[in-house]
Design an enzyme around this catalytic site. Structure first.
Site, mmCIF file in Angstrom:
data_model
loop_
_atom_site.group_PDB
_atom_site.id
_atom_site.type_symbol
_atom_site.label_atom_id
_atom_site.label_comp_id
_atom_site.label_asym_id
_atom_site.label_seq_id
_atom_site.Cartn_x
_atom_site.Cartn_y
_atom_site.Cartn_z
ATOM 1 N N ALA A 65 -2.936 -2.857 28.410
ATOM 2 C CA ALA A 65 -2.174 -2.077 27.520
ATOM 3 C C ALA A 65 -1.893 -0.702 28.347
ATOM 4 O O ALA A 65 -2.374 -0.429 29.302
ATOM 5 C CB ALA A 65 -2.597 -1.607 26.222
ATOM 6 N N SER A 66 -0.641 -0.135 28.179
ATOM 7 C CA SER A 66 -0.348 1.305 28.685
ATOM 8 C C SER A 66 0.727 1.899 27.858
ATOM 9 O O SER A 66 1.341 1.146 27.026
ATOM 10 C CB SER A 66 0.011 1.044 30.200
ATOM 11 O OG SER A 66 1.115 0.343 30.468
ATOM 12 N N ASN A 67 0.941 2.975 28.260
ATOM 13 C CA ASN A 67 1.994 3.664 27.403
ATOM 14 C C ASN A 67 2.891 4.467 28.364
ATOM 15 O O ASN A 67 2.401 5.211 29.299
ATOM 16 C CB ASN A 67 1.670 4.600 26.121
ATOM 17 C CG ASN A 67 0.748 3.837 25.042
ATOM 18 O OD1 ASN A 67 1.169 2.996 24.495
ATOM 19 N ND2 ASN A 67 -0.683 4.233 25.195
ATOM 20 N N THR B 61 4.308 0.640 33.214
ATOM 21 C CA THR B 61 3.338 0.044 32.101
ATOM 22 C C THR B 61 2.873 -1.451 32.162
ATOM 23 O O THR B 61 3.607 -2.033 33.157
ATOM 24 C CB THR B 61 3.873 0.156 30.708
ATOM 25 O OG1 THR B 61 5.218 -0.613 30.384
ATOM 26 C CG2 THR B 61 4.436 1.633 30.355
ATOM 27 N N VAL B 62 1.987 -2.154 31.681
ATOM 28 C CA VAL B 62 1.311 -3.313 31.439
ATOM 29 C C VAL B 62 2.503 -4.192 30.952
ATOM 30 O O VAL B 62 3.312 -3.909 30.160
ATOM 31 C CB VAL B 62 0.101 -3.356 31.075
ATOM 32 C CG1 VAL B 62 0.245 -3.414 29.292
ATOM 33 C CG2 VAL B 62 -0.339 -4.708 31.411
#
Length: 353
Positions: free
Chosen positions: A244-246, A314-315
Site C-alpha cells: 500500500a502507499s498514499n 503509489t503502489v
C-alpha cells in the site's frame, strides 16, 4: 523535471560539512592523483542558500581527479550535495551513499551477480545458493552490462560518477571503516558504473521476474511427467506482504494565499534492506535544485520536488505479468508440450562457489 531558476532558501539548522579536502596527493592504481584528507567544519546554525557555504572556515570539498562536490549534512544527517555540474552532484551522492548505506549496495551487487553464497555462505536452507542460481539464470546482470555498453553518455555518466564517489569513500575508510553489518568484509570491493546500472535494472524486476527466484533456483526436472496436471504444486508468487502507499496533492485553490501547491508522498516501502528510501538534496547552482529520496544505492531522486514541480508514486495491485504452466512430455519429461508439439528445454550450466 524542470530546472530551478534559483535556489530556494531553507533553514538547514545545524550543518555538518563532511568531505575530502585537497591535501597530500596519493597515486591511484592508474597513476592518477586524488585528495584523501577528511576535514569536519564546525556546525552552522543560520539561514543559508543551499548553493553557498556561509562560513569563515574554508569549505571542505571532495576532490578526486575528475569530480568535485561539496557535501553538508543537517543535524538529522541528510546530505545536501552541491557541485558545478551533474557529474559532480552524482559523485557526491555516491560518496554520501557509501557513508550511509554501503552494505546495502555491496550486498545487492553480490545478489544480482550470483556471488552471495561465496560472500555470505550457503544461507539458511541454502537460500544464498538458490538465489545465486536464480539470478544467474535470469541474467539481468549480463543483459544490463550489454545495454550499458550502448547506452548514451547522459545515462552512463551519472552511474560512473556515482560509482566513483562510492569508491572514493571506500578507499578512504577501508572496509573496516564502513558503517553497517558488512564492516570488515573482504567481499566489499570497489564498484563500477556498470555494476550500479545492472543493480538498477534488477529493481525493475521486483514485481515480475524477481518473484520467481525461489522457484528457479530450486527447480529440478522430474524423472517422469505427472499423470495429472492438477497434481502440480501451485505457483505462488505472492510475497505475503500487504502492499500500500498514499499520496495527496493539494492545488493552489485549496492552499492559504492561493499560491503554489502541496504534495505529500507516503510510499510504504521497507525501513530496512535494499528497498529503503534514502533522502538527499542535489544542487547545481543555476541549473538544478532537487530534494527528495531514492532507493539506497542508486543515483538520482526517485520521488521529490524542485521549486516548481513535485512528484511521487503509489503502489498498484495490477498484474505485472502472466505465468503459464506447460505440460511436460510424458515420453521425455525434460521436454515440454506446446499445442501438442514436444520441445526441448534449453540448458545452461552455472557453478556456485
Amino acid at each position: 523535471m524542470r530546472p530551478a531558476s534559483a535556489s530556494p532558501r531553507r533553514r538547514l539548522g545545524a550543518l555538518l560539512v563532511v568531505a575530502a579536502l585537497a591535501g597530500a596527493a596519493c597515486s591511484g592504481d592508474d597513476g592518477s592523483s586524488s585528495a584523501t584528507l577528511l576535514e569536519t567544519l564546525p556546525p552552522l546554525a543560520t539561514d543559508v542558500d543551499p548553493g553557498v557555504v556561509e562560513t569563515t572556515a574554508a569549505p571542505t570539498t571532495v576532490v578526486p581527479t575528475e569530480y568535485r562536490a561539496t557535501i553538508r549534512r543537517t543535524s538529522d544527517g541528510v546530505p545536501h550535495i552541491v557541485a558545478a555540474d551533474l557529474a559532480g552532484v552524482f559523485f557526491g551522492q555516491g560518496y554520501a551513499s557509501g557513508q550511509d548505506h554501503a552494505c546495502s549496495l555491496a550486498d545487492q551487487l553480490a545478489k544480482v551477480q550470483g556471488r552471495r553464497a561465496a560472500a555470505l555462505g550457503p544461507g539458511d536452507a541454502d537460500a544464498n545458493i538458490v538465489s545465486d542460481f536464480a539470478w544467474l539464470s535470469i541474467g539481468i546482470d549480463r543483459i544490463a552490462r550489454a545495454d550499458y555498453a550502448e547506452a548514451p553518455a547522459l545515462i552512463t555518466e551519472q552511474f560512473e560518477a556515482f560509482a566513483a564517489g562510492w569508491n572514493q569513500h571506500l578507499a578512504e575508510v577501508g572496509s573496516a571503516g564502513l558503517t553497517g553489518w558488512c564492516a570488515g568484509a573482504d567481499w566489499v570491493q570497489p564498484v563500477t558504473g556498470a555494476d550500479v546500472y545492472a543493480y538498477a535494472r534488477s529493481i525493475a524486476l521486483n514485481a515480475s521476474g524477481a518473484r520467481l527466484t525461489a522457484v528457479i533456483g530450486a527447480a529440478q526436472p522430474p524423472d517422469v511427467a505427472p499423470s495429472d496436471e492438477s497434481a502440480l504444486p501451485p505457483l505462488d508468487l505472492d510475497s505475503g506482504e500487504e502492499l500500500a502507499s498514499n499520496a495527496w496533492a493539494v492545488g493552489r485553490d485549496r492552499t492559504e494565499g492561493g499560491a503554489g501547491g502541496v504534495l505529500v508522498a507516503n510510499p510504504h516501502f521497507p525501513w530496512e534492506g535494499e528497498l529503503r528510501f534514502w533522502e538527499s538534496h542535489l544542487t547545481v547552482p543555476g541549473e538544478l535544485d532537487i530534494y527528495g529520496a531514492n532507493l539506497t544505492g542508486l543515483p538520482g531522486i526517485g520521488i521529490g520536488f524542485t521549486d516548481t514541480f513535485a512528484w511521487t508514486h503509489t503502489v498498484s495491485a495490477g498484474a505485472r505479468f502472466t505465468a503459464y504452466l506447460l505440460p511436460l512430455d510424458p515420453a521425455a519429461p525434460p521436454r515440454y508440450l506446446v499445442d501438442g508439439e514436444s520441445r526441448p528445454m534449453a540448458s545452461e550450466e552455472y557453478t556456485i562457489p
